[in-house]
Design a protein around this motif. Structure first.
Motif, PDB file in Angstrom:
ATOM      1  N   LEU A 155       0.935  -1.218   0.013  1.00 23.67           N
ATOM      2  CA  LEU A 155       0.212  -0.108  -0.035  1.00 23.67           C
ATOM      3  C   LEU A 155       0.852   1.169   0.016  1.00 23.67           C
ATOM      4  CD1 LEU A 155      -2.898  -1.029   2.538  1.00 23.67           C
ATOM      5  CD2 LEU A 155      -3.142  -0.559   0.009  1.00 23.67           C
ATOM      6  N   LEU A 156       2.099   1.146   0.964  1.00 27.62           N
ATOM      7  CA  LEU A 156       2.806   2.453   0.962  1.00 27.62           C
ATOM      8  C   LEU A 156       3.348   2.670  -0.625  1.00 27.62           C
ATOM      9  CD1 LEU A 156       4.723   1.773   4.291  1.00 27.62           C
ATOM     10  CD2 LEU A 156       2.970   3.552   3.734  1.00 27.62           C
ATOM     11  N   GLN A 157       4.050   1.495  -1.248  1.00 26.58           N
ATOM     12  CA  GLN A 157       4.318   1.725  -2.588  1.00 26.58           C
ATOM     13  C   GLN A 157       3.246   2.187  -3.613  1.00 26.58           C
ATOM     14  OE1 GLN A 157       6.132  -1.886  -4.141  1.00 26.58           O
ATOM     15  NE2 GLN A 157       6.942  -0.645  -5.946  1.00 26.58           N
ATOM     16  N   GLN A 158       2.325   1.778  -3.354  1.00 19.49           N
ATOM     17  CA  GLN A 158       0.999   2.068  -4.301  1.00 19.49           C
ATOM     18  C   GLN A 158       0.871   3.787  -4.238  1.00 19.49           C
ATOM     19  OE1 GLN A 158      -2.416  -0.251  -3.537  1.00 19.49           O
ATOM     20  NE2 GLN A 158      -1.617  -1.973  -4.450  1.00 19.49           N
ATOM     21  N   LYS A 159       0.992   4.191  -3.021  1.00 22.42           N
ATOM     22  CA  LYS A 159       0.658   5.635  -2.640  1.00 22.42           C
ATOM     23  C   LYS A 159       1.866   6.434  -2.923  1.00 22.42           C
ATOM     24  CE  LYS A 159      -2.828   4.455   0.714  1.00 22.42           C
ATOM     25  NZ  LYS A 159      -4.150   5.308   0.370  1.00 22.42           N
ATOM     26  N   GLY A 160       3.013   5.901  -3.350  1.00 23.42           N
ATOM     27  CA  GLY A 160       4.167   6.666  -3.615  1.00 23.42           C
ATOM     28  C   GLY A 160       4.987   6.995  -2.490  1.00 23.42           C
ATOM     29  N   VAL A 162       3.023  -6.663  19.043  1.00 25.27           N
ATOM     30  CA  VAL A 162       3.693  -6.760  17.896  1.00 25.27           C
ATOM     31  C   VAL A 162       3.840  -5.259  17.409  1.00 25.27           C
ATOM     32  CG1 VAL A 162       3.574  -7.159  15.168  1.00 25.27           C
ATOM     33  CG2 VAL A 162       2.595  -8.823  16.925  1.00 25.27           C
ATOM     34  N   SER A 163       5.115  -4.929  17.331  1.00 25.16           N
ATOM     35  CA  SER A 163       5.661  -3.447  16.951  1.00 25.16           C
ATOM     36  C   SER A 163       6.431  -3.442  15.798  1.00 25.16           C
ATOM     37  CB  SER A 163       6.620  -2.921  17.974  1.00 25.16           C
ATOM     38  OG  SER A 163       6.131  -3.008  19.178  1.00 25.16           O
ATOM     39  N   PHE A 164       6.013  -2.520  15.069  1.00 29.04           N
ATOM     40  CA  PHE A 164       6.508  -2.308  13.561  1.00 29.04           C
ATOM     41  C   PHE A 164       7.366  -1.107  13.531  1.00 29.04           C
ATOM     42  CE2 PHE A 164       2.587  -4.502  12.660  1.00 29.04           C
ATOM     43  CZ  PHE A 164       2.891  -5.594  12.039  1.00 29.04           C
ATOM     44  N   GLY A 165       8.706  -1.306  12.997  1.00 30.17           N
ATOM     45  CA  GLY A 165       9.646  -0.135  12.699  1.00 30.17           C
ATOM     46  C   GLY A 165       9.343   0.281  11.312  1.00 30.17           C
ATOM     47  N   VAL A 166       9.576   1.538  11.190  1.00 29.46           N
ATOM     48  CA  VAL A 166       9.417   2.152   9.855  1.00 29.46           C
ATOM     49  C   VAL A 166      10.551   2.879   9.456  1.00 29.46           C
ATOM     50  CG1 VAL A 166       8.048   3.791   8.564  1.00 29.46           C
ATOM     51  CG2 VAL A 166       6.983   2.593  10.161  1.00 29.46           C
ATOM     52  N   ARG A 167      11.191   2.811   8.111  1.00 32.92           N
ATOM     53  CA  ARG A 167      12.223   3.518   7.845  1.00 32.92           C
ATOM     54  C   ARG A 167      11.982   4.039   6.431  1.00 32.92           C
ATOM     55  NH1 ARG A 167      15.167   0.965   3.640  1.00 32.92           N
ATOM     56  NH2 ARG A 167      14.644  -1.376   3.287  1.00 32.92           N
ATOM     57  N   ARG A 168      12.630   5.177   6.163  1.00 36.96           N
ATOM     58  CA  ARG A 168      12.824   5.794   4.997  1.00 36.96           C
ATOM     59  C   ARG A 168      13.724   5.180   3.707  1.00 36.96           C
ATOM     60  NH1 ARG A 168      11.474  11.058   2.559  1.00 36.96           N
ATOM     61  NH2 ARG A 168      12.997  11.542   1.151  1.00 36.96           N
ATOM     62  N   LEU A 169      13.164   4.820   2.551  1.00 37.53           N
ATOM     63  CA  LEU A 169      13.955   4.181   1.602  1.00 37.53           C
ATOM     64  C   LEU A 169      15.097   5.121   0.997  1.00 37.53           C
ATOM     65  CD1 LEU A 169      11.161   3.210  -0.776  1.00 37.53           C
ATOM     66  CD2 LEU A 169      12.590   1.721   0.816  1.00 37.53           C
ATOM     67  N   SER A 170      16.195   4.628   0.710  1.00 37.72           N
ATOM     68  CA  SER A 170      17.414   5.421   0.199  1.00 37.72           C
ATOM     69  C   SER A 170      17.186   5.783  -1.269  1.00 37.72           C
ATOM     70  CB  SER A 170      18.627   4.499   0.553  1.00 37.72           C
ATOM     71  OG  SER A 170      18.691   3.573  -0.587  1.00 37.72           O
ATOM     72  N   ASN A 200       7.740   6.967   0.314  1.00 38.70           N
ATOM     73  CA  ASN A 200       9.215   6.905   0.492  1.00 38.70           C
ATOM     74  C   ASN A 200       9.443   6.019   1.788  1.00 38.70           C
ATOM     75  OD1 ASN A 200       9.759   8.092  -1.769  1.00 38.70           O
ATOM     76  ND2 ASN A 200       9.910  10.148  -0.852  1.00 38.70           N
ATOM     77  N   TYR A 201       8.355   5.465   2.702  1.00 43.05           N
ATOM     78  CA  TYR A 201       8.626   4.697   3.785  1.00 43.05           C
ATOM     79  C   TYR A 201       8.113   3.390   3.539  1.00 43.05           C
ATOM     80  CZ  TYR A 201       9.663   9.441   5.509  1.00 43.05           C
ATOM     81  OH  TYR A 201      10.309  10.558   5.843  1.00 43.05           O
ATOM     82  N   ARG A 202       8.653   2.318   4.432  1.00 42.50           N
ATOM     83  CA  ARG A 202       8.255   0.924   4.371  1.00 42.50           C
ATOM     84  C   ARG A 202       8.679   0.410   5.764  1.00 42.50           C
ATOM     85  NH1 ARG A 202       7.426   2.615  -0.030  1.00 42.50           N
ATOM     86  NH2 ARG A 202       7.877   1.767  -1.704  1.00 42.50           N
ATOM     87  N   VAL A 203       7.605  -0.502   6.151  1.00 41.41           N
ATOM     88  CA  VAL A 203       7.920  -1.081   7.458  1.00 41.41           C
ATOM     89  C   VAL A 203       8.787  -2.092   7.205  1.00 41.41           C
ATOM     90  CG1 VAL A 203       6.784  -2.847   9.041  1.00 41.41           C
ATOM     91  CG2 VAL A 203       5.350  -0.847   7.855  1.00 41.41           C
TER      92      VAL A 203
END
Length: 97
Positions: free
Chosen positions: A44-49, A67-75, A51-54
């Motif tokens: 869903l994040l990729q479809q919305k354009g 359950v905890s999810f960490g999010v990071r910005r794509l290089s 720059n962040y991913r779990v």
């Protein structure tokens, strides 16, 4: 039933819950569900354009389990690669129509 009996009964329930939550089967099922959720959210994040991913999943096998999810910005490199694979997917989909 006295207070001590009630406390013992409650303690037994907590002990049983901890044993149930720590079983290998429960842990494996929790991992499968968490990874499935991670993949769906990332799509869903990729479809919305975005720059962040779990990127990380942390399981806490307590009461209650968490359950905890960490999010990071794509290089820059990952953003280009993600855009290229998205374009290839869109091209394949349009060729199939």
């Amino acid at each position: 039933m006295g207070i001590l009996d009630q406390a013992k009964k409650l303690g037994d329930k907590v002990s049983e819950s901890v044993t149930t939550f720590s079983s290998d089967e429960v842990i494996a099922n929790t991992i499968i569900k968490a990874v499935d959720k991670q993949e769906k959210v990332n799509a869903l994040l990729q479809q919305k354009g975005s720059n962040y991913r779990v990127s990380d999943i942390e399981l806490g096998m307590g009461i209650p389990p968490s359950v905890s999810f960490g999010v990071r910005r794509l290089s820059e490199h990952e953003q280009t690669h993600a855009a290229d694979s998205s374009d290839a997917t869109n091209l394949a989909a349009s060729l199939g129509d």
